[in-house]
Design a protein around this motif. Structure first.
Motif, PDB file in Angstrom:
ATOM      1  N   UNK A 156       0.800  -1.230   0.000  1.00 57.58           N
ATOM      2  CA  UNK A 156       0.000   0.000   0.000  1.00 57.58           C
ATOM      3  C   UNK A 156       0.828   1.274   0.000  1.00 57.58           C
ATOM      4  N   UNK A 157       2.046   1.219   0.512  1.00 58.13           N
ATOM      5  CA  UNK A 157       2.868   2.431   0.650  1.00 58.13           C
ATOM      6  C   UNK A 157       3.056   3.173  -0.679  1.00 58.13           C
ATOM      7  N   UNK A 158       3.494   2.519  -1.778  1.00 61.25           N
ATOM      8  CA  UNK A 158       3.631   3.276  -3.040  1.00 61.25           C
ATOM      9  C   UNK A 158       2.288   3.711  -3.627  1.00 61.25           C
ATOM     10  N   UNK A 159       1.233   2.948  -3.359  1.00 56.52           N
ATOM     11  CA  UNK A 159      -0.085   3.339  -3.852  1.00 56.52           C
ATOM     12  C   UNK A 159      -0.587   4.582  -3.119  1.00 56.52           C
ATOM     13  N   UNK A 160      -0.325   4.656  -1.816  1.00 53.92           N
ATOM     14  CA  UNK A 160      -0.699   5.844  -1.050  1.00 53.92           C
ATOM     15  C   UNK A 160       0.078   7.071  -1.518  1.00 53.92           C
ATOM     16  N   UNK A 161       1.350   6.875  -1.820  1.00 55.45           N
ATOM     17  CA  UNK A 161       2.165   7.989  -2.327  1.00 55.45           C
ATOM     18  C   UNK A 161       1.626   8.480  -3.669  1.00 55.45           C
ATOM     19  N   UNK A 162       1.216   7.545  -4.524  1.00 52.24           N
ATOM     20  CA  UNK A 162       0.639   7.928  -5.814  1.00 52.24           C
ATOM     21  C   UNK A 162      -0.705   8.633  -5.613  1.00 52.24           C
ATOM     22  N   UNK A 163      -1.482   8.182  -4.646  1.00 53.35           N
ATOM     23  CA  UNK A 163      -2.765   8.831  -4.346  1.00 53.35           C
ATOM     24  C   UNK A 163      -2.543  10.271  -3.899  1.00 53.35           C
TER      25      UNK A 163
END
Length: 155
Positions: A117-124
């Motif tokens: 989830x960490x890179x997805x949250x950064x992209x969000x």
């Protein structure tokens, strides 16, 4: 060739296989053990929004929201219907489900899911805009502090 004693054979009978349950399905991007831990939680939880397959659906929805390539901002769709199926139209609800599952997992599966989830949250955070006038009636997570729209747009 050595063989087991008759008492040893009777001591630990193999559990009967249940043919009425489906084998566990691996969630894309996660290991089998983490997928199994998530599915155990989904089957045991009594929450309305966490049901078998909800985590996989939430991950797919989160990926789908972030998938259009580009630099234009994205606006999460506002929730209109609160039923189990329609609630995943709002990507923020999908992130809520992922956070709920993340909070109850054992340490290793939790670490693996949080790494996913960490890179997805950064992209969000990169792809959405902050809402300067946001007011919540409850203590809302950070993903609700972003500008939302009536329709998902910006791709």
């Amino acid at each position: 060739m050595p063989r087991k004693r008759p008492g040893a054979l009777r001591a630990h009978p193999e559990p009967a296989r249940r043919w009425d349950t489906a084998p566990p399905v691996r969630i894309h991007g996660l290991s089998t053990s983490t997928s199994l831990a998530i599915q155990r939680y989904e089957h045991l939880d009594r929450s309305y929004y966490v049901f078998p397959g909800a985590t996989d659906r939430a991950l797919r929805r989160y990926r789908q929201f972030l998938s259009p390539v580009g630099t234009r901002p994205r606006y999460p769709r506002a929730l209109h219907c609160t039923c189990r199926g329609c609630s995943f139209d709002d990507v923020r609800h999908a992130r809520d489900v992922l956070e709920e599952v993340l909070s109850v997992l054992p340490p290793r599966p939790r670490a693996e899911l949080s790494r996913l989830l960490r890179p997805m949250d950064a992209a969000y955070l990169r792809r959405t805009l902050p809402d300067p006038f946001v007011e919540h009636l409850w203590p809302a997570p950070w993903w609700y502090d972003r500008l939302g729209g009536r329709w998902e747009c910006g791709s």
